[in-house]
Design a protein around this motif. Structure first.
Motif, PDB file in Angstrom:
ATOM      1  N   UNK A  80     -40.806   3.336  20.521  1.00 47.87           N
ATOM      2  CA  UNK A  80     -41.276   3.131  21.899  1.00 47.87           C
ATOM      3  C   UNK A  80     -40.846   1.782  22.465  1.00 47.87           C
ATOM      4  N   UNK A  81     -40.141   0.997  21.671  1.00 48.16           N
ATOM      5  CA  UNK A  81     -39.738  -0.339  22.130  1.00 48.16           C
ATOM      6  C   UNK A  81     -38.732  -0.225  23.274  1.00 48.16           C
ATOM      7  N   UNK A  82     -39.013  -0.906  24.363  1.00 49.81           N
ATOM      8  CA  UNK A  82     -38.094  -0.983  25.499  1.00 49.81           C
ATOM      9  C   UNK A  82     -37.855  -2.463  25.805  1.00 49.81           C
ATOM     10  N   UNK A  83     -36.639  -2.887  25.577  1.00 47.34           N
ATOM     11  CA  UNK A  83     -36.324  -4.310  25.745  1.00 47.34           C
ATOM     12  C   UNK A  83     -34.811  -4.467  25.860  1.00 47.34           C
ATOM     13  N   UNK A  84     -34.395  -5.474  26.613  1.00 40.79           N
ATOM     14  CA  UNK A  84     -32.977  -5.788  26.741  1.00 40.79           C
ATOM     15  C   UNK A  84     -32.730  -7.148  26.111  1.00 40.79           C
ATOM     16  N   UNK A  85     -31.821  -7.193  25.149  1.00 39.89           N
ATOM     17  CA  UNK A  85     -31.464  -8.440  24.475  1.00 39.89           C
ATOM     18  C   UNK A  85     -30.104  -8.917  25.002  1.00 39.89           C
ATOM     19  N   UNK A  86     -30.015 -10.213  25.234  1.00 34.42           N
ATOM     20  CA  UNK A  86     -28.761 -10.812  25.679  1.00 34.42           C
ATOM     21  C   UNK A  86     -28.145 -11.584  24.522  1.00 34.42           C
ATOM     22  N   UNK A  87     -26.899 -11.243  24.184  1.00 35.99           N
ATOM     23  CA  UNK A  87     -26.222 -11.854  23.046  1.00 35.99           C
ATOM     24  C   UNK A  87     -24.940 -12.534  23.510  1.00 35.99           C
ATOM     25  N   UNK A  88     -24.818 -13.808  23.190  1.00 40.24           N
ATOM     26  CA  UNK A  88     -23.578 -14.534  23.484  1.00 40.24           C
ATOM     27  C   UNK A  88     -22.861 -14.762  22.161  1.00 40.24           C
ATOM     28  N   UNK A  89     -21.865 -13.910  21.925  1.00 40.95           N
ATOM     29  CA  UNK A  89     -21.104 -13.961  20.687  1.00 40.95           C
ATOM     30  C   UNK A  89     -19.646 -14.288  20.989  1.00 40.95           C
ATOM     31  N   UNK A  90     -19.010 -14.942  20.032  1.00 42.50           N
ATOM     32  CA  UNK A  90     -17.564 -15.134  20.129  1.00 42.50           C
ATOM     33  C   UNK A  90     -16.915 -13.765  20.252  1.00 42.50           C
ATOM     34  N   UNK A  91     -15.853 -13.685  21.075  1.00 38.98           N
ATOM     35  CA  UNK A  91     -15.269 -12.375  21.374  1.00 38.98           C
ATOM     36  C   UNK A  91     -14.823 -11.620  20.125  1.00 38.98           C
ATOM     37  N   UNK A  92     -14.302 -12.334  19.132  1.00 39.94           N
ATOM     38  CA  UNK A  92     -13.855 -11.653  17.913  1.00 39.94           C
ATOM     39  C   UNK A  92     -15.042 -11.106  17.123  1.00 39.94           C
ATOM     40  N   UNK A  93     -16.195 -11.765  17.224  1.00 43.07           N
ATOM     41  CA  UNK A  93     -17.382 -11.285  16.525  1.00 43.07           C
ATOM     42  C   UNK A  93     -17.978 -10.068  17.221  1.00 43.07           C
ATOM     43  N   UNK A 136     -18.529  -7.021  14.769  1.00 46.70           N
ATOM     44  CA  UNK A 136     -19.853  -6.517  14.410  1.00 46.70           C
ATOM     45  C   UNK A 136     -20.610  -5.825  15.520  1.00 46.70           C
ATOM     46  N   UNK A 137     -20.131  -5.939  16.761  1.00 45.70           N
ATOM     47  CA  UNK A 137     -20.845  -5.348  17.882  1.00 45.70           C
ATOM     48  C   UNK A 137     -21.045  -3.852  17.788  1.00 45.70           C
ATOM     49  N   UNK A 138     -19.998  -3.074  17.498  1.00 42.95           N
ATOM     50  CA  UNK A 138     -20.183  -1.615  17.414  1.00 42.95           C
ATOM     51  C   UNK A 138     -21.196  -1.196  16.347  1.00 42.95           C
ATOM     52  N   UNK A 145      -8.085  -9.180  11.103  1.00 46.25           N
ATOM     53  CA  UNK A 145      -7.287  -8.144  10.459  1.00 46.25           C
ATOM     54  C   UNK A 145      -7.167  -6.874  11.287  1.00 46.25           C
ATOM     55  N   UNK A 146      -8.279  -6.325  11.773  1.00 49.22           N
ATOM     56  CA  UNK A 146      -8.195  -5.041  12.481  1.00 49.22           C
ATOM     57  C   UNK A 146      -7.419  -5.170  13.785  1.00 49.22           C
ATOM     58  N   UNK A 147      -7.654  -6.259  14.525  1.00 47.71           N
ATOM     59  CA  UNK A 147      -6.944  -6.440  15.796  1.00 47.71           C
ATOM     60  C   UNK A 147      -5.453  -6.673  15.561  1.00 47.71           C
ATOM     61  N   UNK A 148      -5.138  -7.490  14.571  1.00 46.75           N
ATOM     62  CA  UNK A 148      -3.735  -7.772  14.285  1.00 46.75           C
ATOM     63  C   UNK A 148      -3.008  -6.514  13.830  1.00 46.75           C
TER      64      UNK A 148
END
Length: 306
Positions: free
Chosen positions: A94-107, A111-113, A251-254
């Motif tokens: 039932x949790x309803x919440x929006x989290x804001x994450x400032x991550x380095x683009x490569x991170x 790990x985002x997906x 590695x994956x992007x390269x």
């Protein structure tokens, strides 16, 4: 009577008296002596100006005022308990919440997906906002506008928390057919004589690599700085430039861009990944849950350290 003079213990006593209808019953319910509860009733009477309970034969009968406020008192006591002793149970369904994450683009790419997949599976009402890093230090983390930060920097402010969740060695990224791919071994000298591009959101043309080379009596030529890994890779794949980057985030992007990874020919401390947040969220159950998922997402895709 001012708000500061009010004793919240009287609210609990009044609730028990109205529920039990007797001093003895209320005392047993609150695990106090009957004389102590009798004194509490006296204080309640003086505070409210009402008798609350009056004797009718062998029983006590609530006054009209007591009957009128009974439900209000019980609800108010529950609200006070909720504020002063909040439940730490978390209902993810039932949790309803929006989290804001400032991550380095490569991170975010690394790990985002996995983080989003875990969040959607466990708490479908939660949304994630990944936002780009700024080219300057900003105070959003301390102001509570950012819930969780992830990058290579450990914050130094005493009110900020940080966990190192992963570390990974650095590698050289070049295009296929680059001159360094045709030599028997990449040496520090050959590395230094190549033309370099750095990755820096602030546009810095030097970093810890230059210090490591200086200890070997070498210098390198940096011809450009790019704000993100992906931008640097685009420069690299169309030229003889090289970029040095953390292996797990590269590695994956390269590979997707058809680039080649080579080992770094000298010692350099591994790149660390830190999760950072403000201390206001230390005991927030939902934030603790999100941090655990983020640690797992970043460490499992990289080179685990913690």
């Amino acid at each position: 009577m001012t708000l500061m003079q009010l004793d919240l213990n009287l609210l609990a006593a009044l609730d028990a008296l109205l529920e039990e209808g007797s001093v003895a019953g209320a005392a047993e319910r609150l695990h106090v002596t009957a004389p102590a509860m009798s004194r509490s009733l006296g204080r309640i009477r003086r505070t409210t100006g009402d008798q609350i309970l009056v004797r009718t034969g062998r029983t006590m009968t609530p006054t009209p005022y007591a009957i009128a406020v009974r439900e209000q008192v019980h609800e108010l006591l529950q609200q006070v308990r909720g504020v002063l002793a909040p439940s730490r149970e978390l209902d993810l369904s039932t949790l309803e919440r929006t989290f804001t994450l400032r991550w380095h683009d490569s991170l975010v790419a690394l790990g985002g997906p996995a983080l989003l997949a875990a969040v959607r599976e466990q708490a479908p009402g939660v949304r994630l906002r990944f936002i780009a890093e700024s080219s300057v230090d900003t105070p959003e983390l301390r102001r509570g506008e950012i819930d969780l930060e992830a990058n290579a920097n450990r914050p130094t402010a005493p009110d900020l928390r940080a966990d190192q969740v992963a570390e990974t060695p650095h590698v050289i990224v070049v295009r296929r057919g680059h001159p360094l791919t045709r030599v028997k071994a990449v040496t520090a000298a050959r590395y230094a004589t190549a033309e370099h591009i750095t990755v820096s959101r602030r546009g810095k043309l030097s970093n810890a690599l230059d210090d490591a080379l200086a200890r070997l009596g070498l210098t390198r030529r940096v011809v450009a700085a790019a704000p993100t890994d992906w931008a640097a890779f685009e420069f690299v794949r169309g030229s003889d430039l090289l970029v040095t980057a953390p292996e797990s985030t590269t590695r994956s992007a390269a590979t997707a861009l058809g680039l080649t990874l080579l080992p770094l020919p000298f010692e350099l401390p591994p790149a660390a990944v830190y999760l950072s947040w403000h201390q206001r969220y230390d005991t927030d159950p939902a934030h603790v849950w999100l941090r655990d998922l983020a640690r797992t997402a970043l460490a499992s895709r990289g080179d685990p350290h913690l």
